[in-house]
Enzyme design. Sequence first.
Site, PDB file in Angstrom:
ATOM      1  N   ASN A 122      -0.024  -2.746  24.924  1.00 19.51           N
ATOM      2  CA  ASN A 122      -0.402  -4.104  25.315  1.00 19.51           C
ATOM      3  C   ASN A 122      -0.983  -4.033  26.718  1.00 19.51           C
ATOM      4  O   ASN A 122      -0.245  -3.860  27.690  1.00 19.51           O
ATOM      5  CB  ASN A 122       0.844  -5.000  25.270  1.00 19.51           C
ATOM      6  CG  ASN A 122       0.549  -6.419  25.731  1.00 19.51           C
ATOM      7  OD1 ASN A 122      -0.607  -6.761  25.989  1.00 19.51           O
ATOM      8  ND2 ASN A 122       1.584  -7.227  25.836  1.00 19.51           N
TER       9      ASN A 122
ATOM     10  N   LYS B 127      -2.344  -6.323  28.356  1.00 18.75           N
ATOM     11  CA  LYS B 127      -2.134  -7.607  29.060  1.00 18.75           C
ATOM     12  C   LYS B 127      -3.431  -8.036  29.756  1.00 18.75           C
ATOM     13  O   LYS B 127      -4.514  -7.799  29.209  1.00 18.75           O
ATOM     14  CB  LYS B 127      -0.936  -7.481  30.014  1.00 18.75           C
ATOM     15  CG  LYS B 127       0.335  -7.026  29.261  1.00 18.75           C
ATOM     16  CD  LYS B 127       1.592  -7.136  30.072  1.00 18.75           C
ATOM     17  CE  LYS B 127       2.783  -6.673  29.220  1.00 18.75           C
ATOM     18  NZ  LYS B 127       4.062  -6.777  29.932  1.00 18.75           N
TER      19      LYS B 127
ATOM     20  N   HIS C 223       4.763 -13.181  22.494  1.00 17.99           N
ATOM     21  CA  HIS C 223       5.173 -12.348  23.632  1.00 17.99           C
ATOM     22  C   HIS C 223       5.901 -13.212  24.669  1.00 17.99           C
ATOM     23  O   HIS C 223       5.543 -14.372  24.875  1.00 17.99           O
ATOM     24  CB  HIS C 223       3.940 -11.689  24.269  1.00 17.99           C
ATOM     25  CG  HIS C 223       4.303 -10.612  25.229  1.00 17.99           C
ATOM     26  ND1 HIS C 223       4.716 -10.882  26.508  1.00 17.99           N
ATOM     27  CD2 HIS C 223       4.381  -9.268  25.082  1.00 17.99           C
ATOM     28  CE1 HIS C 223       5.014  -9.738  27.113  1.00 17.99           C
ATOM     29  NE2 HIS C 223       4.814  -8.743  26.270  1.00 17.99           N
TER      30      HIS C 223
ATOM     31  N   GLU D 190       5.770 -13.343  27.753  1.00 15.43           N
ATOM     32  CA  GLU D 190       4.924 -13.924  28.805  1.00 15.43           C
ATOM     33  C   GLU D 190       4.223 -15.176  28.296  1.00 15.43           C
ATOM     34  O   GLU D 190       3.991 -16.120  29.061  1.00 15.43           O
ATOM     35  CB  GLU D 190       3.924 -12.866  29.306  1.00 15.43           C
ATOM     36  CG  GLU D 190       4.641 -11.800  30.125  1.00 15.43           C
ATOM     37  CD  GLU D 190       4.003 -10.429  30.091  1.00 15.43           C
ATOM     38  OE1 GLU D 190       2.844 -10.301  29.658  1.00 15.43           O
ATOM     39  OE2 GLU D 190       4.684  -9.450  30.487  1.00 15.43           O
TER      40      GLU D 190
ATOM     41  N   GLU E  53      11.729  -7.107  22.546  1.00 15.52           N
ATOM     42  CA  GLU E  53      11.427  -6.849  23.944  1.00 15.52           C
ATOM     43  C   GLU E  53      12.378  -7.676  24.813  1.00 15.52           C
ATOM     44  O   GLU E  53      12.113  -8.862  25.059  1.00 15.52           O
ATOM     45  CB  GLU E  53       9.990  -7.247  24.274  1.00 15.52           C
ATOM     46  CG  GLU E  53       8.937  -6.503  23.497  1.00 15.52           C
ATOM     47  CD  GLU E  53       7.592  -6.499  24.223  1.00 15.52           C
ATOM     48  OE1 GLU E  53       7.184  -5.427  24.657  1.00 15.52           O
ATOM     49  OE2 GLU E  53       6.987  -7.563  24.375  1.00 15.52           O
TER      50      GLU E  53
ATOM     51  N   GLY F 130       8.352  -4.819  32.499  1.00 12.35           N
ATOM     52  CA  GLY F 130       7.693  -4.659  33.790  1.00 12.35           C
ATOM     53  C   GLY F 130       8.640  -4.481  34.952  1.00 12.35           C
ATOM     54  O   GLY F 130       8.223  -4.533  36.112  1.00 12.35           O
TER      55      GLY F 130
ATOM     56  N   SER G 100       9.484  -1.427  29.540  1.00 13.71           N
ATOM     57  CA  SER G 100       9.527  -0.236  30.413  1.00 13.71           C
ATOM     58  C   SER G 100       9.649   1.066  29.630  1.00 13.71           C
ATOM     59  O   SER G 100      10.335   1.988  30.062  1.00 13.71           O
ATOM     60  CB  SER G 100      10.641  -0.374  31.445  1.00 13.71           C
ATOM     61  OG  SER G 100      10.427  -1.512  32.270  1.00 13.71           O
TER      62      SER G 100
ATOM     63  N   GLY H 242       2.838  -1.437  30.856  1.00 14.59           N
ATOM     64  CA  GLY H 242       2.282  -0.691  31.985  1.00 14.59           C
ATOM     65  C   GLY H 242       1.864   0.737  31.649  1.00 14.59           C
ATOM     66  O   GLY H 242       0.762   1.179  32.034  1.00 14.59           O
TER      67      GLY H 242
END
Length: 250
Positions: A9, A11, A95, A97, A167, A173, A212, A234
């Site tokens: 992802n 993002k 998600h 976010e 998740e 993150g 992570s 990330g």
Amino acid sequence: MRRPLIAGNWKLNLGPGAAAALAVFLRDALAGRDDADVVVFPTALSIPAVAAVLDGSGLGVGVQEIAAVASGAMTGANSAVMAREAGCTWMLAGHSERRQYFAETDAGVGAKAKAGLAAGLYPIVCIGETLEERRAGRVDEVTQRQLAAALAPLSPAELALVTIAYEPVWAIGTGETATPEQAQEVHAALRGWLHAHYPAIADTVRVLYGGSVKPSNAASLLGQPDIDGALVGGASLMVGDFVGIIDGAR
Ligand code: 13P
């Protein structure tokens, strides 16, 4: 045996030029390998550039967010039908976010997954608890509520095409990963919930872990019996790290 799925992802990172460049590196690094399904989720503006690079490579492209309708007066939204036309075969829904910054609701996630399926996209439905909810002992209640709402609108044929991503919000993150045992515990509970409510898909649906994930923890997470892949943030922006995570799925 469920085939591993490793999803990146990206993002809100990498415009068309940088995203295409990363896709070239990834395509070349994974050429000839077939140990996992691999999908990347560029930002919507970069999808056509990435899809052009990955065409014919066996690597999939997905859209991070779609509206529940295919077209119309929905300024700023993405359409599943248009994402399909632009080269996507996958989508994310729910998600954390999106839930946090865009007020996405449990029911809305189900409607979006349904719209994506109608357009020919495979949805990855994301669920997960906050730190506060974990501390209150509400992990199973929250994740199963989110999952129930997302799956409710889907037909049996559609259910068979869904992937789930667990998740934990506190692990996204932050560098803080659920331990393999913590993750497995939730995945096993989700699998049990699926057996109780959707027995036809309970043994075949893939449940990914996200939060992570990196090369150093990928193998131990992916080695758990109910963890069928990873949704990587990330670390998916660096080709070496992402390939290292795919290595962990072997
Ligand atoms: P990180 O891997 O950066 O923690 O992000 C996880 C994630 O949100 C993937 O969707």
